[in-house]
Design an enzyme around this catalytic site. Structure first.
Site, PDB file in Angstrom:
ATOM      1  N   HIS A  47       0.861  -1.182   0.000  1.00  0.00           N
ATOM      2  CA  HIS A  47       0.000   0.000   0.000  1.00  0.00           C
ATOM      3  C   HIS A  47       0.903   1.238   0.000  1.00  0.00           C
ATOM      4  CE1 HIS A  47      -3.885  -2.036   1.701  1.00  0.00           C
ATOM      5  NE2 HIS A  47      -3.342  -2.737   0.731  1.00  0.00           N
TER       6      HIS A  47
ATOM      7  N   GLU B 171       1.107   3.825   1.891  1.00  0.00           N
ATOM      8  CA  GLU B 171       1.693   4.199   3.181  1.00  0.00           C
ATOM      9  C   GLU B 171       2.866   3.288   3.532  1.00  0.00           C
ATOM     10  OE1 GLU B 171      -1.463   3.504   2.538  1.00  0.00           O
ATOM     11  OE2 GLU B 171      -2.855   4.802   3.647  1.00  0.00           O
TER      12      GLU B 171
ATOM     13  N   CYS C  39      -5.962   1.858   5.703  1.00  0.00           N
ATOM     14  CA  CYS C  39      -6.713   0.629   5.978  1.00  0.00           C
ATOM     15  C   CYS C  39      -6.249   0.050   7.315  1.00  0.00           C
ATOM     16  CB  CYS C  39      -6.475  -0.395   4.863  1.00  0.00           C
ATOM     17  SG  CYS C  39      -4.876  -1.239   4.978  1.00  0.00           S
TER      18      CYS C  39
ATOM     19  N   CYS D 181      -2.410  -0.650   7.496  1.00  0.00           N
ATOM     20  CA  CYS D 181      -1.574   0.556   7.565  1.00  0.00           C
ATOM     21  C   CYS D 181      -1.774   1.272   8.902  1.00  0.00           C
ATOM     22  CB  CYS D 181      -1.878   1.473   6.378  1.00  0.00           C
ATOM     23  SG  CYS D 181      -1.467   0.719   4.782  1.00  0.00           S
TER      24      CYS D 181
END
Lengths: 185, 185
Positions: free
Chosen positions: B82, B84, B112, B115
């Site tokens: 992801h 992040e 999410c 993260c």
């Protein structure tokens, strides 16, 4: 920022490949998978290469080993490099797919909040846990803020959870790490 | 398992370095940081290299850019990649430290569950969010099972959270991704 930095590279310690090359190919039972995860955690402590955590991914269909991982947060300069995250990434890269079908993840200690969040995205069907989160907290590790009833939440997403597999052996590795004065973060 | 597999290697797409090289060095305001995160998300959609998400890490002291990331789950064969997570890892590797002191993370969409779990381990002091989790869910993305009151949980861990920075611009990128029929996972 260095704009030329456009790749992530995380190396496992040298002992890891040697150790894995000496293992069998298939791990049919839950206990065999967990014992490998625990042995990885133990080796990681003995070699001073990271926290007392190991993880193993096997095919649920054949029992074949897909990938394994250890905690290398400090040595890899990466707070995300928990054993489960390393194993999931190695498994996905080995299969060239971001979804691991027919796979089981065995974790020597119950996953922290980050790893719990990662599990549904990985596609694994089931999770085996050795030591409890409370066992890690008892030696000073922070498990993060998990959702209440995280097992039920995983199971609603199709990930079966089995706890306390060889818990005493798994906890013993945590305790040996504490006795050696390993860094806690 | 291939026992020689003892490294993780994740490459960002070619446009990423070119794009980042064309950016300034410092991003003093919340809006400037968020606009860069949103522009990264937008470029990722235009180049078909991943999901509509971008993230930026700046020094809270100087405003200097430390690292940036985009979602490359499918192209990197890695469900953990992801925006992040990519930004946090690049920042830590660039600083040779698993703890990012004096850093702020700007995420084009609220993180999410994975993260969110990763943020306290990373050492960042504050989190800026653009689009809301509900905006990502509205185009079909799953945000995972987050702890109730996740903002309060982060703030108890010393991470200040500010939401709705340029939310409309951030949401527009999500909607353009949906219109293009980008894969949702």
């Amino acid at each position: 920022m260095n704009p030329n930095r456009n790749a992530i590279s995380i190396h496992l310690p040298e002992w890891f490949s040697d150790f894995m090359a000496a293992q069998g190919d298939t791990f049919p039972s839950q206990e065999e998978r967990m014992r490998l995860a625990i042995n990885l955690a133990k080796k990681n402590v003995e070699h001073n290469t990271g926290g007392p955590f190991g993880a193993v991914i096997c095919s649920t269909r054949t029992g074949q080993l897909v990938a394994a991982g250890i905690n290398i947060v400090i040595t890899a300069h990466c707070s995300l490099a928990h054993a489960e995250m390393v194993a999931l990434t190695l498994a996905q890269q080995s299969r060239n797919s971001h979804i691991l079908s027919e796979c089981e993840l065995a974790s020597s200690t119950e996953p922290c909040a980050m790893c719990l969040g990662a599990i549904p995205w990985s596609g694994v069907q089931s999770l085996l846990c050795g030591a409890r989160g409370a066992d890690a907290e008892a030696i000073g590790f922070d498990e993060g803020t998990k959702p209440r009833q995280w097992r039920a939440a995983l199971e609603r997403r199709g990930v079966q959870v089995t706890r306390n597999i060889l818990r005493d052996e798994a906890r013993a590795v945590l305790q040996s790490y504490k006795r050696r004065g390993g860094p806690v973060y």
